[in-house]
Design a protein around this motif. Structure first.
Motif, short mmCIF file in Angstrom:
data_model
loop_
_atom_site.label_atom_id
_atom_site.label_comp_id
_atom_site.label_asym_id
_atom_site.label_seq_id
_atom_site.Cartn_x
_atom_site.Cartn_y
_atom_site.Cartn_z
N ALA A 139 0.74 -1.31 -0.18
CA ALA A 139 0.11 -0.04 -0.12
C ALA A 139 0.82 1.09 0.03
O ALA A 139 0.67 2.31 -0.76
N LYS A 140 1.82 1.10 0.88
CA LYS A 140 2.72 2.52 0.85
C LYS A 140 3.55 2.64 -0.70
O LYS A 140 3.64 3.70 -1.00
N ALA A 141 3.87 1.46 -1.09
CA ALA A 141 4.49 1.68 -2.43
C ALA A 141 3.64 2.47 -3.41
O ALA A 141 3.87 3.03 -4.28
N ALA A 142 2.32 1.85 -3.45
CA ALA A 142 1.29 2.12 -4.46
C ALA A 142 0.75 3.58 -4.29
O ALA A 142 0.54 4.51 -4.97
N GLY A 143 0.96 3.95 -2.75
CA GLY A 143 0.18 5.25 -2.33
C GLY A 143 1.29 6.27 -2.72
O GLY A 143 1.05 7.58 -2.80
N GLY A 144 2.67 6.06 -2.70
CA GLY A 144 3.57 7.04 -2.77
C GLY A 144 3.57 8.22 -1.77
O GLY A 144 3.73 7.76 -0.75
N ASP A 145 3.74 9.33 -2.08
CA ASP A 145 3.54 10.48 -0.99
C ASP A 145 2.19 10.56 -0.35
O ASP A 145 2.37 11.35 0.66
N LEU A 146 1.17 9.92 -0.80
CA LEU A 146 -0.16 10.12 -0.04
C LEU A 146 -0.09 9.24 1.07
O LEU A 146 0.61 8.34 1.19
N ASP A 147 -1.25 9.42 1.96
CA ASP A 147 -1.71 8.64 2.99
C ASP A 147 -2.03 7.19 2.68
O ASP A 147 -2.67 7.11 1.60
N VAL A 148 -1.94 6.20 3.51
CA VAL A 148 -2.48 5.00 3.55
C VAL A 148 -3.63 5.02 4.50
O VAL A 148 -3.23 5.19 5.71
N LYS A 149 -5.00 4.59 4.25
CA LYS A 149 -6.03 4.53 5.03
C LYS A 149 -6.20 2.97 5.24
O LYS A 149 -6.22 2.25 4.65
N ILE A 150 -6.18 2.81 6.87
CA ILE A 150 -6.56 1.33 7.39
C ILE A 150 -8.16 1.52 7.46
O ILE A 150 -8.58 2.05 8.38
N GLY A 151 -8.96 0.97 6.39
CA GLY A 151 -10.25 1.26 6.42
C GLY A 151 -11.09 0.21 7.30
O GLY A 151 -12.30 0.45 7.59
N GLY A 152 -10.57 -0.62 7.89
CA GLY A 152 -11.42 -1.40 8.84
C GLY A 152 -11.27 -3.02 8.21
O GLY A 152 -10.51 -3.25 7.28
N GLY A 153 -11.97 -3.88 8.81
CA GLY A 153 -12.95 -3.72 10.03
C GLY A 153 -12.14 -3.69 11.45
O GLY A 153 -10.79 -3.28 11.35
N VAL A 154 -12.84 -3.88 12.45
CA VAL A 154 -12.10 -3.75 13.81
C VAL A 154 -10.89 -4.56 13.96
O VAL A 154 -9.74 -4.07 14.53
N SER A 155 -10.99 -5.79 13.52
CA SER A 155 -9.82 -6.74 13.55
C SER A 155 -8.67 -6.03 13.07
O SER A 155 -7.56 -6.18 13.35
N THR A 156 -8.81 -5.57 11.73
CA THR A 156 -7.63 -5.01 11.03
C THR A 156 -7.08 -3.80 11.76
O THR A 156 -5.88 -3.68 11.88
N VAL A 157 -7.84 -3.00 12.18
CA VAL A 157 -7.43 -1.90 12.84
C VAL A 157 -6.56 -2.47 14.24
O VAL A 157 -5.58 -1.80 14.35
N ARG A 158 -7.22 -3.25 14.65
CA ARG A 158 -6.52 -3.91 15.89
C ARG A 158 -4.97 -4.43 15.80
O ARG A 158 -4.23 -4.12 16.16
#
Length: 213
Positions: A139-158
């Motif tokens: 995701a960081k490689a694809a996003g370049g200088d932009l932010d990466v969003k952890i969109g969920g759900g709960v388990s993924t954020v945790r």
């Protein structure tokens, strides 16, 4: 390199980020949709359906910020759909129809491989079976200088919280008591992980909290 952020993530007063028993009929679990009552009237949400919505006020501002500035997204498999186990076929392509709201590379955490899906509007779903670190690196490689969003759900954020990977969280605490569901912070020592509350903005529909590491 941009930040890794959680933004526009709604939780109940008793700490649940989703209701119990997610299903095709209840994508957010039972009563989970109530967590997002702050979001539904905003222009950010209503524009997905070609409608006008609120453009002013804190709810609208936080909603807009939760959708902008991201070059890539990471979602857990449950956020992508209700299918469990091996993919039975290629039919399911997400909850959102032909034009999902991401408009950027979106990486789905899963244990079961699947070919990428190119959707309308710039969204491509990539299915990552190598774990959260691999998904974040991609995701960081694809996003370049932009932010990466952890969109969920709960388990993924945790998982990303415990890995120390999230720089900032915007939580919308909705005035709802679910009683059961998926707890966002149970067993997690946020101060111990370096987080502190840096912004508090109450509205009639939610209290917006920003936690920064």
């Amino acid at each position: 390199m941009g930040k890794v952020r959680v933004a526009g993530f709604a939780v109940s007063v008793d700490g649940f980020g989703a209701g119990a028993e997610q299903s095709l009929e209840n994508p957010l679990g039972k009563r989970g949709q109530e967590l997002h009552n702050w979001f539904y009237p905003t222009q950010t949400f209503r524009s997905m359906f070609g409608k006008e919505g609120e453009t002013e006020g804190a709810d609208a501002c936080f909603a807009k910020a939760s959708a902008e500035g991201f070059g890539a997204f990471i979602l857990g498999r449950n956020m992508f759909g209700p299918v469990r186990g091996e993919w039975p076929d290629e039919e399911w392509k997400g909850w959102w129809g032909d034009d999902p709201p991401y408009h950027a590379p979106t990486f789905i955490l899963t244990h079961h491989a699947r070919a990428p899906i190119v959707m309308e509007g710039g969204t491509t779903f990539y299915f990552v079976t190598e774990g959260i670190e691999s998904a974040l690196a991609q995701a960081k490689a694809a996003g370049g200088d932009l932010d990466v969003k952890i969109g969920g759900g709960v388990s993924t954020v945790r998982q990303y919280l415990l890995a120390g990977a999230i720089d900032e969280l915007h939580l919308a605490v909705s005035p709802v008591l679910l009683g059961q569901g998926e707890s966002l912070f149970a067993g997690i020592d946020l101060p111990g992980l370096g987080y502190r509350v840096t912004e508090v903005v109450p509205t009639e529909r939610a209290t917006h909290l920003v936690l920064t590491r």
